[in-house]
Design an enzyme around this catalytic site. Sequence first.
Site, PDB file in Angstrom:
ATOM      1  CG  HIS A 117     -52.376  56.460 -43.079  1.00 11.67           C
ATOM      2  ND1 HIS A 117     -53.569  56.439 -43.737  1.00 11.67           N
ATOM      3  CD2 HIS A 117     -52.219  57.740 -42.637  1.00 11.67           C
ATOM      4  CE1 HIS A 117     -54.132  57.630 -43.687  1.00 11.67           C
ATOM      5  NE2 HIS A 117     -53.321  58.448 -43.029  1.00 11.67           N
ATOM      6  CG  HIS A 159     -51.742  58.616 -47.154  1.00 10.91           C
ATOM      7  ND1 HIS A 159     -50.970  58.421 -46.031  1.00 10.91           N
ATOM      8  CD2 HIS A 159     -52.378  59.790 -46.958  1.00 10.91           C
ATOM      9  CE1 HIS A 159     -51.123  59.438 -45.214  1.00 10.91           C
ATOM     10  NE2 HIS A 159     -51.981  60.288 -45.744  1.00 10.91           N
ATOM     11  CB  CYS A 194     -58.869  73.667 -39.039  1.00 10.36           C
ATOM     12  SG  CYS A 194     -58.091  72.095 -38.592  1.00 10.36           S
ATOM     13  CB  CYS A 247     -58.707  71.197 -42.515  1.00 11.12           C
ATOM     14  SG  CYS A 247     -59.717  70.309 -41.385  1.00 11.12           S
ATOM     15  CB  CYS A 249     -61.350  71.575 -36.613  1.00  7.84           C
ATOM     16  SG  CYS A 249     -61.324  70.519 -38.057  1.00  7.84           S
ATOM     17  CG  HIS A 303     -58.220  67.558 -38.062  1.00  4.15           C
ATOM     18  ND1 HIS A 303     -58.554  68.274 -39.186  1.00  4.15           N
ATOM     19  CD2 HIS A 303     -57.381  66.572 -38.477  1.00  4.15           C
ATOM     20  CE1 HIS A 303     -57.933  67.760 -40.228  1.00  4.15           C
ATOM     21  NE2 HIS A 303     -57.222  66.724 -39.833  1.00  4.15           N
ATOM     22  CE  LYS A 362     -61.963  60.940 -38.138  1.00  8.48           C
ATOM     23  NZ  LYS A 362     -60.577  61.285 -38.372  1.00  8.48           N
ATOM     24  CE  LYS A 373     -49.644  61.830 -37.485  1.00  8.67           C
ATOM     25  NZ  LYS A 373     -48.916  63.050 -37.571  1.00  8.67           N
TER      26      LYS A 373
HETATM   27  N1  MSP Z   1     -52.704  67.488 -49.159  1.00  5.83           N
HETATM   28  C1  MSP Z   1     -54.104  67.278 -49.225  1.00  5.83           C
HETATM   29  C2  MSP Z   1     -54.547  66.938 -50.638  1.00  5.83           C
HETATM   30  C3  MSP Z   1     -54.190  67.950 -51.669  1.00  5.83           C
HETATM   31  S1  MSP Z   1     -54.645  67.433 -53.260  1.00  5.83           S
HETATM   32  C4  MSP Z   1     -54.439  68.764 -54.208  1.00  5.83           C
HETATM   33  C5  MSP Z   1     -54.524  66.146 -48.278  1.00  5.83           C
HETATM   34  N2  MSP Z   1     -53.576  65.280 -47.957  1.00  5.83           N
HETATM   35  S2  MSP Z   1     -53.738  64.079 -46.912  1.00  5.83           S
HETATM   36  O1  MSP Z   1     -52.437  63.494 -46.862  1.00  5.83           O
HETATM   37  O2  MSP Z   1     -54.275  64.564 -45.699  1.00  5.83           O
HETATM   38  O3  MSP Z   1     -54.805  63.081 -47.430  1.00  5.83           O
HETATM   39  C6  MSP Z   1     -54.860  62.621 -48.698  1.00  5.83           C
HETATM   40  C7  MSP Z   1     -55.853  61.512 -48.960  1.00  5.83           C
HETATM   41  O4  MSP Z   1     -55.810  60.449 -48.023  1.00  5.83           O
HETATM   42  C8  MSP Z   1     -57.287  61.994 -49.007  1.00  5.83           C
HETATM   43  O5  MSP Z   1     -57.855  61.584 -50.224  1.00  5.83           O
HETATM   44  C9  MSP Z   1     -57.946  61.302 -47.855  1.00  5.83           C
HETATM   45  O6  MSP Z   1     -59.269  61.040 -48.089  1.00  5.83           O
HETATM   46  C10 MSP Z   1     -57.126  60.029 -47.765  1.00  5.83           C
HETATM   47  N3  MSP Z   1     -57.278  59.415 -46.449  1.00  5.83           N
HETATM   48  C11 MSP Z   1     -56.671  59.758 -45.282  1.00  5.83           C
HETATM   49  N4  MSP Z   1     -57.128  58.931 -44.301  1.00  5.83           N
HETATM   50  C12 MSP Z   1     -58.033  58.057 -44.813  1.00  5.83           C
HETATM   51  C13 MSP Z   1     -58.719  56.917 -44.341  1.00  5.83           C
HETATM   52  N5  MSP Z   1     -58.694  56.542 -43.078  1.00  5.83           N
HETATM   53  N6  MSP Z   1     -59.419  56.183 -45.250  1.00  5.83           N
HETATM   54  C14 MSP Z   1     -59.433  56.472 -46.589  1.00  5.83           C
HETATM   55  N7  MSP Z   1     -58.793  57.528 -47.053  1.00  5.83           N
HETATM   56  C15 MSP Z   1     -58.278  58.455 -46.185  1.00  5.83           C
HETATM   57  O7  MSP Z   1     -55.667  66.072 -47.924  1.00  5.83           O
END
Ligand code: MSP
Length: 478
Positions: free
Chosen positions: A19, A22, A127, A130, A144, A147, A289, A292
């Site tokens: 999304h 990411h 959690c 996380c 948490c 979440h 925020k 899902k």
């Molecule tokens: N798997 C771990 C990271 C391990 S790195 C050794 C993880 N994965 S994640 O898929 O949950 O999230 C990855 C990234 O997406 C994070 O940098 C997180 O900040 C970013 N984002 C997820 N939702 C977001 C927003 N709504 N806005 C901006 N970035 C956000 O954490």
Amino acid sequence: MTNKFYVTTPIYYPNDVPHIGHAYTTIAADILARWNRICGKKVFFTTGTDEHGKKIQQAAEKNNSSAKKFVDTLAENFKNDWKKLDLTYDSFIRTTSENHKKIVQEILKKVYEKGDIYLGKYQGYYCTSCEAYYTKKDLKNNLCPIHKKEVEWIEEETYFFKLFKYRNKLLNLYKKNIIAPEKRKKEIINRVESELKDLSISRKNLKWGIELPFDKTHVTYVWFDALINYYSAVQEKNKNLFWPPDIQIIGKDILWFHAVYWPAILMSAELELPKKIFAHGWWTNNNEKISKTTGNVIGISDLISIAGVNSARYFLFRETSFGQDGNFSKKILISRHNNELANKLGNLISRTSSLIEKNGITNTENKLAKKLRLRKILENYELCRFDKILYYIFEFIDVCNEYIQNKKIWKTKDKKALYELADSIKIISILLYPFIPGISEKISQHFGFEIKYSNICSSLKIHKINKTKMPILFEKIK
Ligand code: MSP
């Protein structure tokens, strides 16, 4: 290796759909990778998926699938979506790959033999969303804090990593400004000073993970495994000259893992440390925020369908400063597409092209380019202030549009002024390339220049300007 640039993104949990959050991190890394490539550096850009741990195991069980099959399918979703966003990563690392597992075990062995790992008992909350440990004090209404979900009480035998031993070394490291932005650095220093303790790095009651090399009844804690991806990514195909990372881009929610656990693991393993860890802000959707449960997740296809991939990339980095939170709004994306990309950039290019087609062009010195604040742009690249970089480029686009207007070139047919404009368009396109690569490439084909930084200062060759009509770069959206 001198003249190298190594940039990383976090590796994503594959059970989530890719999304905007990411995408944000990954496009930022892509911008830096593209910029450093056109500046002539040897670049290595890595991303990937984080495939072990309880969260993935539970999600696979829910889908009646084996964990391996489950992650094999889902990792492809990320690769497919990253193609749509024009991302130029050099490696896509999956933590279930044999190479990564081998390297994690080698590091564990080294850290263990050094005496930095001991067997103990963990008691506390966990959690799964996380994949993080919490104390009673961290919880908000017993949930948490991130979440807002129930946490699990864990009491089990575990191996601990002597994190506390690295407290002073970590605090000294922060003085070297490895963490950006500044505000985040202060938060980390406060927490390390007040609450650092040893870290549980193994789970006994979990199967889906990398076995500890010194005790096969335990698997490695998923964050210890995942962080090492940044190192294992460059152990393949003789890429080790890229080590250490020049910059690691992450979201602010995972800074603690990256600014504390990660350097301490590297210190213990006696490996060089990353030069910079940049924590960006979070996106909300119409001020809510993104989650899902609310159903307001912006997927990659949704994002691109609004105004195309280039405008989406532009919007994300123009709208808000990289360290701050941002609010996604379809309306503002469309308005930036129409008013800035189509009206300002698009018009400058189509007007200049058709005036050249009608009136011709004569070589001259580009005095107009003196109005570009290039130094500011370069300084802001160092700071990852992408919004400011775009601000200064668009300030110059305004200058060029005013030049056509003030000089009434359609009347005067000033061929020298047209050369200044064409050469300025070249400069603008090179500077915009990391953000809107598809558009810059079209412009470079039409005006006959190569996209590289050194071409900013070398004069445009007029015999290369394409005589056919410039293709439309941005269709306006109603
Ligand atoms: N798997 C771990 C990271 C391990 S790195 C050794 C993880 N994965 S994640 O898929 O949950 O999230 C990855 C990234 O997406 C994070 O940098 C997180 O900040 C970013 N984002 C997820 N939702 C977001 C927003 N709504 N806005 C901006 N970035 C956000 O954490």
